[in-house]
Design a protein around this motif. Sequence first.
Motif, PDB file in Angstrom:
ATOM      1  N   ARG A 115       0.855  -1.188   0.000  1.00  0.00           N
ATOM      2  CA  ARG A 115       0.000   0.000   0.000  1.00  0.00           C
ATOM      3  C   ARG A 115       0.887   1.232   0.000  1.00  0.00           C
ATOM      4  O   ARG A 115       1.840   1.304   0.771  1.00  0.00           O
ATOM      5  N   GLU A 117       1.427   4.147   1.446  1.00  0.00           N
ATOM      6  CA  GLU A 117       0.991   4.854   2.650  1.00  0.00           C
ATOM      7  C   GLU A 117       2.071   5.842   3.075  1.00  0.00           C
ATOM      8  O   GLU A 117       3.232   5.681   2.728  1.00  0.00           O
ATOM      9  N   GLY A 122       4.529   1.305  12.430  1.00  0.00           N
ATOM     10  CA  GLY A 122       3.491   0.295  12.221  1.00  0.00           C
ATOM     11  C   GLY A 122       2.763   0.399  10.893  1.00  0.00           C
ATOM     12  O   GLY A 122       1.750  -0.244  10.675  1.00  0.00           O
ATOM     13  N   ARG A 123       3.274   1.241  10.007  1.00  0.00           N
ATOM     14  CA  ARG A 123       2.641   1.424   8.701  1.00  0.00           C
ATOM     15  C   ARG A 123       3.710   1.362   7.623  1.00  0.00           C
ATOM     16  O   ARG A 123       4.544   2.246   7.530  1.00  0.00           O
ATOM     17  N   TYR A 124       3.680   0.325   6.854  1.00  0.00           N
ATOM     18  CA  TYR A 124       4.706   0.126   5.833  1.00  0.00           C
ATOM     19  C   TYR A 124       4.074   0.106   4.453  1.00  0.00           C
ATOM     20  O   TYR A 124       2.861  -0.038   4.316  1.00  0.00           O
ATOM     21  N   PHE A 127       4.040  -4.911   3.676  1.00  0.00           N
ATOM     22  CA  PHE A 127       3.892  -5.526   4.998  1.00  0.00           C
ATOM     23  C   PHE A 127       3.289  -6.911   4.811  1.00  0.00           C
ATOM     24  O   PHE A 127       2.749  -7.217   3.756  1.00  0.00           O
ATOM     25  N   GLN A 129       0.675  -9.760   5.750  1.00  0.00           N
ATOM     26  CA  GLN A 129      -0.594 -10.055   6.409  1.00  0.00           C
ATOM     27  C   GLN A 129      -0.812 -11.549   6.519  1.00  0.00           C
ATOM     28  O   GLN A 129      -0.507 -12.314   5.606  1.00  0.00           O
ATOM     29  N   LYS A 212      -9.717   9.647   9.952  1.00  0.00           N
ATOM     30  CA  LYS A 212      -8.645   9.837  10.935  1.00  0.00           C
ATOM     31  C   LYS A 212      -8.449  11.315  11.242  1.00  0.00           C
ATOM     32  O   LYS A 212      -7.932  11.667  12.294  1.00  0.00           O
ATOM     33  N   ARG A 260     -15.797  -0.554   9.101  1.00  0.00           N
ATOM     34  CA  ARG A 260     -14.528  -0.995   8.562  1.00  0.00           C
ATOM     35  C   ARG A 260     -14.268  -0.296   7.236  1.00  0.00           C
ATOM     36  O   ARG A 260     -15.186   0.160   6.567  1.00  0.00           O
ATOM     37  N   THR A 283      -4.860  -0.568  16.806  1.00  0.00           N
ATOM     38  CA  THR A 283      -5.519  -1.623  16.031  1.00  0.00           C
ATOM     39  C   THR A 283      -4.522  -2.636  15.492  1.00  0.00           C
ATOM     40  O   THR A 283      -3.581  -2.295  14.790  1.00  0.00           O
ATOM     41  N   LEU A 284      -4.748  -3.888  15.865  1.00  0.00           N
ATOM     42  CA  LEU A 284      -3.841  -4.948  15.441  1.00  0.00           C
ATOM     43  C   LEU A 284      -4.413  -5.757  14.298  1.00  0.00           C
ATOM     44  O   LEU A 284      -3.670  -6.360  13.523  1.00  0.00           O
ATOM     45  N   CYS A 285      -5.722  -5.800  14.218  1.00  0.00           N
ATOM     46  CA  CYS A 285      -6.356  -6.773  13.335  1.00  0.00           C
ATOM     47  C   CYS A 285      -7.765  -6.288  13.025  1.00  0.00           C
ATOM     48  O   CYS A 285      -8.423  -5.695  13.872  1.00  0.00           O
ATOM     49  N   GLY A 286      -8.217  -6.514  11.804  1.00  0.00           N
ATOM     50  CA  GLY A 286      -9.571  -6.111  11.458  1.00  0.00           C
ATOM     51  C   GLY A 286     -10.241  -7.165  10.600  1.00  0.00           C
ATOM     52  O   GLY A 286      -9.584  -7.867   9.836  1.00  0.00           O
ATOM     53  N   ALA A 309      -7.853  -9.920   8.810  1.00  0.00           N
ATOM     54  CA  ALA A 309      -6.438  -9.863   8.457  1.00  0.00           C
ATOM     55  C   ALA A 309      -5.688  -9.122   9.543  1.00  0.00           C
ATOM     56  O   ALA A 309      -6.216  -8.204  10.175  1.00  0.00           O
ATOM     57  N   SER A 311      -1.433  -7.817  10.534  1.00  0.00           N
ATOM     58  CA  SER A 311      -0.076  -7.790   9.985  1.00  0.00           C
ATOM     59  C   SER A 311       0.908  -8.247  11.047  1.00  0.00           C
ATOM     60  O   SER A 311       0.730  -8.002  12.248  1.00  0.00           O
ATOM     61  N   ARG A 314       2.584  -5.319  12.989  1.00  0.00           N
ATOM     62  CA  ARG A 314       1.877  -4.796  14.169  1.00  0.00           C
ATOM     63  C   ARG A 314       1.908  -5.786  15.330  1.00  0.00           C
ATOM     64  O   ARG A 314       1.935  -5.382  16.495  1.00  0.00           O
TER      65      ARG A 314
HETATM   66  P1  ATP Z   1      -5.798   1.409   9.340  1.00  0.00           P
HETATM   67  O1  ATP Z   1      -7.100   1.985   9.754  1.00  0.00           O
HETATM   68  O2  ATP Z   1      -4.797   1.256  10.474  1.00  0.00           O
HETATM   69  O3  ATP Z   1      -5.199   2.038   8.123  1.00  0.00           O
HETATM   70  P2  ATP Z   1      -6.870  -0.622   7.669  1.00  0.00           P
HETATM   71  O4  ATP Z   1      -8.331  -0.526   7.840  1.00  0.00           O
HETATM   72  O5  ATP Z   1      -6.241   0.000   6.482  1.00  0.00           O
HETATM   73  O6  ATP Z   1      -6.126  -0.105   8.978  1.00  0.00           O
HETATM   74  P3  ATP Z   1      -6.993  -3.412   7.110  1.00  0.00           P
HETATM   75  O7  ATP Z   1      -7.052  -3.198   5.666  1.00  0.00           O
HETATM   76  O8  ATP Z   1      -8.191  -3.868   7.825  1.00  0.00           O
HETATM   77  O9  ATP Z   1      -6.402  -2.119   7.808  1.00  0.00           O
HETATM   78  O10 ATP Z   1      -5.789  -4.409   7.436  1.00  0.00           O
HETATM   79  C1  ATP Z   1      -5.831  -5.314   8.523  1.00  0.00           C
HETATM   80  C2  ATP Z   1      -4.654  -5.102   9.443  1.00  0.00           C
HETATM   81  O11 ATP Z   1      -3.445  -5.032   8.703  1.00  0.00           O
HETATM   82  C3  ATP Z   1      -4.705  -3.795  10.209  1.00  0.00           C
HETATM   83  O12 ATP Z   1      -5.461  -3.941  11.367  1.00  0.00           O
HETATM   84  C4  ATP Z   1      -3.248  -3.581  10.537  1.00  0.00           C
HETATM   85  O13 ATP Z   1      -2.852  -4.371  11.648  1.00  0.00           O
HETATM   86  C5  ATP Z   1      -2.552  -4.153   9.351  1.00  0.00           C
HETATM   87  N1  ATP Z   1      -2.098  -3.103   8.419  1.00  0.00           N
HETATM   88  C6  ATP Z   1      -2.861  -2.370   7.575  1.00  0.00           C
HETATM   89  N2  ATP Z   1      -2.093  -1.528   6.867  1.00  0.00           N
HETATM   90  C7  ATP Z   1      -0.811  -1.748   7.267  1.00  0.00           C
HETATM   91  C8  ATP Z   1       0.448  -1.193   6.897  1.00  0.00           C
HETATM   92  N3  ATP Z   1       0.547  -0.253   5.968  1.00  0.00           N
HETATM   93  N4  ATP Z   1       1.570  -1.655   7.525  1.00  0.00           N
HETATM   94  C9  ATP Z   1       1.485  -2.619   8.477  1.00  0.00           C
HETATM   95  N5  ATP Z   1       0.327  -3.156   8.854  1.00  0.00           N
HETATM   96  C10 ATP Z   1      -0.817  -2.746   8.273  1.00  0.00           C
END
Ligand code: ATP
Length: 426
Positions: A115, A117, A122-124, A127, A129, A212, A260, A283-286, A309, A311, A314
């Motif tokens: 992605r 980003e 915690g945001r790569y 990453f 999953q 956000k 979500r 947030t660790l997982c969604g 999913a 990561s 995280r």
């Molecule tokens: P956020 O609101 O933090 O951007 P998201 O809704 O984009 O999360 P999901 O698409 O539901 O996240 O992804 C599931 C999980 O993957 C997230 O809860 C998070 O732990 C992890 N995750 C999402 N984006 C990243 C990222 N860029 N780097 C590392 N982990 C990530």
Amino acid sequence: MNNIISVPRGTQDILPVESRKWQYIENKLRELSNNFCYEEIRTPMFESTELFARGVGETTDIVSKEMYTFLDKSDRSLTLRPEGTAGTVRSYIENKLFAETIKPQKLFYIGPMFRYERKQKGRYRQFVQYGVEVVGEESPMIDAEVISLAYNIYRSFGIENIKVAINSLGNPSERQAYNDAMVKHFETNIEEFCSDCKIRIQKNPMRILDCKIDAGREEITTAPKLLDYLGEKSRAYFDEVTKYLDSLEVKYEVDPNLVRGLDYYTHTAFEIMIDNPEVELKTLCGGGRYNGLVEMLGGPEGEKGIGFALSIERLLLALESENITLPLDDGIDLFIVFMGKATDYAVKLTNDLRLAGFKVQSDYFDKKMKSQMKLADRYKARYTIIIGDKEIEEDKLLVKDMANFSQEEVSLADLELYLEKQLRGE
Ligand code: ATP
Ligand code: MG
């Protein structure tokens, strides 16, 4: 001298000290998946761009801002996968897994996602999953099982300070009524919101709750609650899910503002959060249910699905913030020290013991005995064997326990059994 070339922004190398942790985590994830009877699916790292546009949704952050999209040499638009659900469901349809005798299909995946980003903790941009998808049939028991799996993954690593936030997003018609109410609620002040929210109110008002930038605003707290718009059936389904969560002893909280990011969610939606006020990135997982997705991607009608999913990046951060060290075994079983004409013998013995299942290393460079012993220490060898001409002649190998410096003479024929017993207590 040439310039050094760095890793691309938002990516990282995982070096041996770290990769040990990754392997440990991945093994554990596979083991838990197996116990819950989920089987692995491996889909390509890139897919047709249209798959994500349709399957994730044009109004999501992922599709509108974060995708690595490119044209290949034949001008096809391809995208590095930003998530795993769309590809898994595409594969489910394309390979007719819906016709399998076991339904629902319980699948898991582990692999890199991409992605674009803003780089933060915690945001790569790349990453890894781990995720599961249960596709085909629906039952509140399945929802609870999936949530319990996610929850217990963290607990199995010793992360106890977590909670599940859960909500129901209802069915499409309930959500329509809700979205109408949301438009009414937000439209008077929408000018004060961020530019994304101005688009969200037109295309998918519910998504404002996920913003956000505007997160702290009063309108967000006072917004209509989706749970109030659920019909009897949806409400009953949600109550069943939480009832099973109670009996599975999963700690959860209903969060009426949880929506979500993805467009295809229906009914159960959940996140797993770190329950620690000092941690910013919680947030660790969604995950959640996506009953419309199979059909939206061209599959048969009436196929239901749910998944989540997380990561590994995280998960590692959570381990760090909870001060948990993984029980990694970073040493080796045996270091073979040899002298004189024993080289051939030692080279062969090293190889044989490796093939017999032991972690074994010896020196390559004719080092002095003292340096070889030092090397054994650096390798954190649990045992060393010292071999010289005499030991070979008499068939008496000196096996030394590095923890207490005791030693024993063992014949070559008995060596494997001896090591087996010492190392694994067998
Ligand atoms: P956020 O609101 O933090 O951007 P998201 O809704 O984009 O999360 P999901 O698409 O539901 O996240 O992804 C599931 C999980 O993957 C997230 O809860 C998070 O732990 C992890 N995750 C999402 N984006 C990243 C990222 N860029 N780097 C590392 N982990 C990530
Ligand atoms: Mg995101």
